[in-house]
Design a protein around this motif. Structure first.
Motif, PDB file in Angstrom:
ATOM      1  N   GLY A 141       0.776  -1.225   0.000  1.00  0.00           N
ATOM      2  CA  GLY A 141       0.000   0.000   0.000  1.00  0.00           C
ATOM      3  C   GLY A 141       0.804   1.270   0.000  1.00  0.00           C
ATOM      4  N   PHE A 142       2.135   1.167  -0.041  1.00  0.00           N
ATOM      5  CA  PHE A 142       2.986   2.351  -0.082  1.00  0.00           C
ATOM      6  C   PHE A 142       3.206   2.776  -1.534  1.00  0.00           C
ATOM      7  CE2 PHE A 142       3.964   0.426   3.961  1.00  0.00           C
ATOM      8  CZ  PHE A 142       4.143   1.501   4.822  1.00  0.00           C
ATOM      9  N   ASN A 143       3.514   4.072  -1.738  1.00  0.00           N
ATOM     10  CA  ASN A 143       3.891   4.583  -3.054  1.00  0.00           C
ATOM     11  C   ASN A 143       2.833   4.258  -4.111  1.00  0.00           C
ATOM     12  OD1 ASN A 143       6.325   4.132  -5.585  1.00  0.00           O
ATOM     13  ND2 ASN A 143       5.810   6.080  -4.637  1.00  0.00           N
ATOM     14  N   ILE A 144       1.556   4.343  -3.735  1.00  0.00           N
ATOM     15  CA  ILE A 144       0.453   4.101  -4.659  1.00  0.00           C
ATOM     16  C   ILE A 144      -0.079   5.431  -5.158  1.00  0.00           C
ATOM     17  CG2 ILE A 144      -1.869   3.131  -4.913  1.00  0.00           C
ATOM     18  CD1 ILE A 144       0.282   1.031  -4.603  1.00  0.00           C
ATOM     19  N   ARG A 145      -0.402   5.519  -6.429  1.00  0.00           N
ATOM     20  CA  ARG A 145      -1.036   6.702  -6.992  1.00  0.00           C
ATOM     21  C   ARG A 145      -2.479   6.361  -7.362  1.00  0.00           C
ATOM     22  NH1 ARG A 145       3.031   8.135  -5.138  1.00  0.00           N
ATOM     23  NH2 ARG A 145       4.766   9.240  -6.116  1.00  0.00           N
ATOM     24  N   ARG A 146      -3.408   7.171  -6.869  1.00  0.00           N
ATOM     25  CA  ARG A 146      -4.826   6.979  -7.183  1.00  0.00           C
ATOM     26  C   ARG A 146      -5.123   7.721  -8.482  1.00  0.00           C
ATOM     27  NH1 ARG A 146      -6.321   9.548  -1.556  1.00  0.00           N
ATOM     28  NH2 ARG A 146      -4.695  10.879  -2.454  1.00  0.00           N
ATOM     29  N   VAL A 147      -5.590   7.005  -9.488  1.00  0.00           N
ATOM     30  CA  VAL A 147      -5.758   7.603 -10.814  1.00  0.00           C
ATOM     31  C   VAL A 147      -7.205   7.521 -11.270  1.00  0.00           C
ATOM     32  CG1 VAL A 147      -3.383   6.982 -11.410  1.00  0.00           C
ATOM     33  CG2 VAL A 147      -5.254   5.493 -12.117  1.00  0.00           C
ATOM     34  N   ALA A 148      -7.587   8.492 -12.088  1.00  0.00           N
ATOM     35  CA  ALA A 148      -8.911   8.534 -12.696  1.00  0.00           C
ATOM     36  C   ALA A 148      -8.741   8.726 -14.195  1.00  0.00           C
ATOM     37  CB  ALA A 148      -9.737   9.666 -12.105  1.00  0.00           C
ATOM     38  N   VAL A 149      -9.655   8.161 -14.960  1.00  0.00           N
ATOM     39  CA  VAL A 149      -9.609   8.259 -16.414  1.00  0.00           C
ATOM     40  C   VAL A 149     -10.816   9.056 -16.886  1.00  0.00           C
ATOM     41  CG1 VAL A 149      -9.659   6.985 -18.592  1.00  0.00           C
ATOM     42  CG2 VAL A 149      -8.383   6.073 -16.639  1.00  0.00           C
TER      43      VAL A 149
END
Length: 470
Positions: A141-149
């Motif tokens: 769960g570290f260094n995760i980027r939450r992305v949207a399209v």
């Protein structure tokens, strides 16, 4: 996992980039110093000159070709291939300088090779270690980027599949945003990715800090809508990326370029540009010189036999298209009783009455093409590249095969990716020409010195004699 930990490396990206550069340079310096000590040699001024030159050349190549950019979205193999290419080029410069400038007194041959191998293993090894460490952190769960399209078209669907199929990138796809959502087939993703709302909802979520990255996949005809969205996202802290729908086309060596500060994206381009064109030319000069020296006697014997067995000149020169479609005269040993070089050229067929008995042997073994090494030495052709066609055939097929003229973004070659994959000889159907062009464009898109070496080696084993050569 608490929110602050999700992007733990984000704030330190610039520092990490600097550290990455310093680590590469440290590996090169320590590798050279350790090899000298291991071989019982003093670190003389000339040895330090070699080490300094290696540092400068490798650093310059890395900076010019974006070795130190973000590799989050790229597979490790591409990064390692860049490292291999740049360190090999660096070492080629070192060897040239050693023999030409330093009189070969700095480091012995076996020590140089050991330095090359040691540094290469270290450069690749620590990158593999960092990737493994990051993959472990991301799995926790570290260094995760939450992305949207943004968008729900074909481009959005393809992007979603790419993200979901590569968890090592550390991208958490939250969902799609679109005012007019379309139906998408995301069954292969393995989980349901929701449409979270329209563009207004996207701006609300981004302002609340729920999204780290926004990928906009709107079509190019939505400029007004796109401009409004980008202005709205400028009031958020989300990183915004635009993926133009031109990337849904088959692009040839696409890359970005700045025109006096104005960014642009190439759709059709050549990989042999700038320094790489010099590398390709050096490869051609060295190899063609060696080969011509080796085949000098066979060339003379073939020429004499042609002169004695049939009337006419020894060499046949035909006008063909070279780099960027410029006309060149390609040399071959004459294998026919006629010399067609007009607007209409009839391709050779099986049991063609125009082919002389000796010409049949020469064509079947590709020996008729040996004089083209002089074309290579003159700079008109390369050893490896798309085979040049007669001008008449170019004019015919450019109207029938999409992307046909893109073959001329590089110099034509004596052998090529299409030829070693069986697409040589008569193209009596349009499908055969399409397959040849397809493999030629694959070569241009994926060109490297190592691919050239692979094609040359494969040509030695299966490229000269072929059932389609007649």
């Amino acid at each position: 996992m608490s929110t602050p930990l999700r992007g733990i490396l984000k704030a330190h990206q610039s520092s990490l980039s600097v550290a990455h550069r310093l680590l590469d340079l440290t590996v090169i310096v320590l590798g050279g110093a350790c090899q000298a000590r291991f071989n019982g040699m003093a670190l003389t001024a000339e040895a330090w000159t070699q080490i300094l030159l290696a540092v400068l050349v490798f650093h310059w190549l890395g900076e010019c070709h974006q070795l130190y950019g973000s590799w989050r979205g790229e597979r490790i193999g591409r990064e390692l291939l860049k490292v291999l290419n740049y360190w090999a080029l660096t070492f080629a410069v070192l060897l040239s300088a050693d023999y030409l400038l330093l009189n070969h007194t700095g480091v012995r041959d076996h020590a140089q090779l050991a330095w090359f191998a040691t540094v290469l293993l270290a450069l690749c090894g620590y990158r593999l270690g960092i990737r493994s460490l990051l993959q472990g952190l991301r799995s926790q769960g570290f260094n995760i980027r939450r992305v949207a399209v943004v968008g729900t078209g074909h481009c959005s669907e393809r992007l979603a599949r790419s993200i979901e199929s590569a968890p090592w990138m550390g991208l958490d796809l939250l969902g799609f945003y679109d005012d007019q959502p379309q139906q998408m087939d995301l069954a292969r993703i393995g989980r349901r990715v929701p449409v979270l709302g329209g563009l207004d909802q996207l701006l609300i979520d981004a302002r609340k800090g729920r999204i780290d990255k926004v990928y906009i996949t709107l079509s190019l005809d939505s400029q007004t809508r796109l401009g409004q969205l980008i202005r709205g996202l400028s009031d958020t802290t989300a990183s915004v990326y635009v993926i133009p729908d031109v990337f849904m086309f088959e692009l040839l060596h696409a890359r970005s370029e700045s025109i006096n500060g104005l960014p642009s994206i190439s759709i059709f381009d050549s990989p042999m540009d700038g320094a790489w064109s010099m590398v390709k030319r050096a490869e051609d000069i060295v190899l063609s010189s060696i080969i011509l020296t080796m085949i000098a006697l066979p060339l003379l014997l073939i020429a004499a036999t042609i002169k004695l067995t049939s009337p006419g000149p020894v060499l046949f020169r035909q006008r063909r298209y070279g780099l960027d479609g410029r006309p060149i005269m390609v040399w071959k040993f004459r294998s026919m009783s006629v010399q067609e070089n007009d607007k209409r050229v009839t391709q050779a067929t099986r049991n063609d009455a125009r082919i002389t008995p000796l010409g049949a042997l020469l064509r079947r073994t590709s020996l008729d093409e040996l004089p083209q090494f002089f074309n290579v030495l003159r700079g008109e052709m390369s050893i490896v590249g798309p085979r040049p066609h007669a001008v008449a055939h170019n004019e015919q097929y450019r109207k029938q095969v999409a992307g046909y003229m893109l073959r001329h973004k590089v110099k034509p070659g004596i052998t090529g990716w299409a030829q070693i994959n069986g697409w040589r000889g008569e193209t009596d159907t349009l499908d055969k020409m399409r397959k040849r062009v397809e493999f030629d464009l694959q070569y241009i898109e994926h060109w490297s010195v190592w691919l050239d070496m692979k094609i040359i080696l494969l040509t030695l084993f299966k490229g000269f004699v072929n059932k389609n050569a007649f």
